[in-house]
Write a protein that holds these residues in place. Structure first.
Motif, short mmCIF file in Angstrom:
data_model
loop_
_atom_site.label_atom_id
_atom_site.label_comp_id
_atom_site.label_asym_id
_atom_site.label_seq_id
_atom_site.Cartn_x
_atom_site.Cartn_y
_atom_site.Cartn_z
N VAL A 179 0.84 -1.20 0.00
CA VAL A 179 0.00 0.00 0.00
C VAL A 179 0.87 1.25 0.00
O VAL A 179 0.61 2.20 -0.75
CB VAL A 179 -0.99 -0.02 1.19
CG1 VAL A 179 -1.74 1.30 1.29
CG2 VAL A 179 -1.97 -1.19 1.05
N ALA A 180 1.92 1.27 0.81
CA ALA A 180 2.82 2.43 0.85
C ALA A 180 3.49 2.65 -0.50
O ALA A 180 3.66 3.80 -0.94
CB ALA A 180 3.86 2.26 1.96
N THR A 181 3.86 1.58 -1.17
CA THR A 181 4.50 1.72 -2.48
C THR A 181 3.52 2.28 -3.50
O THR A 181 3.87 3.15 -4.30
CB THR A 181 5.06 0.36 -2.95
OG1 THR A 181 5.99 -0.11 -1.98
CG2 THR A 181 5.75 0.50 -4.30
N ILE A 182 2.28 1.81 -3.48
CA ILE A 182 1.28 2.34 -4.41
C ILE A 182 1.02 3.81 -4.11
O ILE A 182 0.93 4.63 -5.02
CB ILE A 182 -0.01 1.49 -4.36
CG1 ILE A 182 0.26 0.16 -5.07
CG2 ILE A 182 -1.18 2.23 -5.00
CD1 ILE A 182 -0.87 -0.83 -5.00
N ASP A 183 0.93 4.17 -2.83
CA ASP A 183 0.75 5.58 -2.46
C ASP A 183 1.90 6.43 -2.99
O ASP A 183 1.69 7.53 -3.52
CB ASP A 183 0.63 5.74 -0.95
CG ASP A 183 -0.68 5.21 -0.38
OD1 ASP A 183 -1.64 5.01 -1.16
OD2 ASP A 183 -0.73 5.02 0.85
N ALA A 184 3.13 5.92 -2.85
CA ALA A 184 4.31 6.64 -3.35
C ALA A 184 4.25 6.78 -4.86
O ALA A 184 4.61 7.83 -5.42
CB ALA A 184 5.59 5.93 -2.91
N ALA A 240 4.18 10.24 -6.99
CA ALA A 240 5.18 10.49 -8.03
C ALA A 240 4.51 10.81 -9.37
O ALA A 240 4.96 11.72 -10.08
CB ALA A 240 6.10 9.28 -8.17
N LEU A 241 3.45 10.09 -9.70
CA LEU A 241 2.74 10.38 -10.95
C LEU A 241 2.12 11.76 -10.92
O LEU A 241 2.20 12.51 -11.90
CB LEU A 241 1.66 9.32 -11.20
CG LEU A 241 2.17 7.94 -11.59
CD1 LEU A 241 1.06 6.89 -11.44
CD2 LEU A 241 2.75 7.94 -13.00
N GLU A 242 1.51 12.12 -9.78
CA GLU A 242 0.88 13.44 -9.66
C GLU A 242 1.89 14.58 -9.74
O GLU A 242 1.53 15.70 -10.11
CB GLU A 242 0.11 13.54 -8.34
CG GLU A 242 -1.13 12.67 -8.30
CD GLU A 242 -1.82 12.70 -6.95
OE1 GLU A 242 -1.12 12.68 -5.90
OE2 GLU A 242 -3.07 12.73 -6.93
N ALA A 264 12.14 4.23 -10.17
CA ALA A 264 12.47 4.99 -8.97
C ALA A 264 12.01 4.26 -7.70
O ALA A 264 12.61 4.45 -6.63
CB ALA A 264 11.83 6.39 -9.03
N LEU A 265 10.99 3.43 -7.83
CA LEU A 265 10.47 2.69 -6.68
C LEU A 265 11.01 1.26 -6.60
O LEU A 265 10.48 0.42 -5.88
CB LEU A 265 8.94 2.68 -6.71
CG LEU A 265 8.31 4.06 -6.48
CD1 LEU A 265 6.81 4.02 -6.72
CD2 LEU A 265 8.61 4.56 -5.06
N GLY A 266 12.07 0.99 -7.34
CA GLY A 266 12.77 -0.28 -7.21
C GLY A 266 12.27 -1.42 -8.06
O GLY A 266 12.60 -2.58 -7.79
N ARG A 267 11.52 -1.14 -9.10
CA ARG A 267 11.01 -2.20 -9.97
C ARG A 267 12.18 -2.89 -10.66
O ARG A 267 13.05 -2.25 -11.23
CB ARG A 267 10.05 -1.61 -11.01
CG ARG A 267 9.67 -2.53 -12.15
CD ARG A 267 8.65 -3.57 -11.74
NE ARG A 267 8.41 -4.56 -12.79
CZ ARG A 267 7.44 -4.49 -13.67
NH1 ARG A 267 6.58 -3.49 -13.65
NH2 ARG A 267 7.31 -5.44 -14.57
N VAL A 268 12.18 -4.21 -10.59
CA VAL A 268 13.18 -5.03 -11.29
C VAL A 268 12.43 -5.86 -12.32
O VAL A 268 11.43 -6.50 -12.00
CB VAL A 268 13.92 -5.96 -10.29
CG1 VAL A 268 14.88 -6.88 -11.02
CG2 VAL A 268 14.65 -5.12 -9.24
N GLY A 289 7.12 -12.29 -12.80
CA GLY A 289 7.70 -12.25 -11.46
C GLY A 289 7.02 -11.27 -10.53
O GLY A 289 6.23 -10.42 -10.94
N SER A 290 7.34 -11.42 -9.25
CA SER A 290 6.85 -10.48 -8.25
C SER A 290 7.44 -9.11 -8.53
O SER A 290 8.48 -8.98 -9.17
CB SER A 290 7.27 -10.95 -6.86
OG SER A 290 6.59 -12.14 -6.52
N ARG A 291 6.77 -8.08 -8.03
CA ARG A 291 7.25 -6.72 -8.30
C ARG A 291 6.89 -5.77 -7.18
O ARG A 291 5.83 -5.89 -6.59
CB ARG A 291 6.73 -6.20 -9.63
CG ARG A 291 5.32 -6.61 -9.93
CD ARG A 291 4.95 -6.54 -11.37
NE ARG A 291 5.41 -7.69 -12.11
CZ ARG A 291 5.03 -7.99 -13.33
NH1 ARG A 291 4.18 -7.23 -13.95
NH2 ARG A 291 5.49 -9.02 -13.95
N THR A 292 7.79 -4.82 -6.99
CA THR A 292 7.51 -3.77 -6.00
C THR A 292 6.39 -2.88 -6.49
O THR A 292 5.58 -2.41 -5.71
CB THR A 292 8.76 -2.91 -5.75
OG1 THR A 292 9.24 -2.41 -7.00
CG2 THR A 292 9.85 -3.69 -5.04
#
Length: 166
Positions: free
Chosen positions: A21-26, A30-32, A88-92, A98-101
């Motif tokens: 949830v914190a990552t989605i909020d971030a 960032a988009l805004e 910027a949020l660590g997506r690999v 695969g799983s993702r941030t």
């Protein structure tokens, strides 16, 4: 200089690693903050099981939202902006399923239909994903997915499961 008219775009955001949830909020913040993107509506958080070609449930569940934005960007510029936020949020990007941030998909943009190597609009699998349809239905119940029809009808027939996060 000619100003680009604003187009409405639907973005699907999902995360299944870390503080989802914190990552989605971030990601939304960032988009805004990007010039040319204006948030119009944000769904509540929904949860859905992860999917992997080797079987469901091998990775943590996803938290998903839909963010409706107004943008003056061209489609590929919006794609580049969403990718920059993911990075910027660590997506690999190690494996396709695969799983993702964080994952940010452009579901639809101003009714544009296109199929190119980098971007297909509308998103080619949005019509079959409850984790896209249910949050979108929450914020735009009368929305139509170009080429597929009303999202309310699509949600009635799409496979998968999604539930509102408590």
């Amino acid at each position: 200089m000619r100003l680009q008219a604003e187009r409405r775009a639907v973005l699907s955001l999902g995360a299944n690693l870390g503080d989802r949830v914190a990552t989605i909020d971030a990601a939304v913040r960032a988009l805004e903050a990007i010039d040319g993107i204006r948030a119009i509506a944000r769904s509540s958080a929904w949860e859905s099981p992860s999917w992997h070609p080797d079987g469901e449930g091998l990775t943590p569940d996803y938290v998903n939202i839909v963010l409706v934005v107004g943008t003056t960007m061209e489609p590929l510029d919006l794609l580049d902006a969403t990718r920059a936020v993911e990075d910027a949020l660590g997506r690999v990007r190690a494996e396709r399923w695969g799983s993702r941030t964080i994952d940010i998909d452009i579901v639809t943009m101003g009714g544009i239909e296109r199929a190119e190597d980098r971007l297909v609009l509308p998103h080619p699998r949005a019509h079959e994903r409850q984790f896209v349809l249910q949050p979108w239905l929450e914020v735009e119940p009368d929305a139509v997915l170009p080429g597929h029809g009303p999202i309310a009808e699509l949600a009635d027939y799409a496979d998968g499961d999604a539930w509102r996060l408590a």
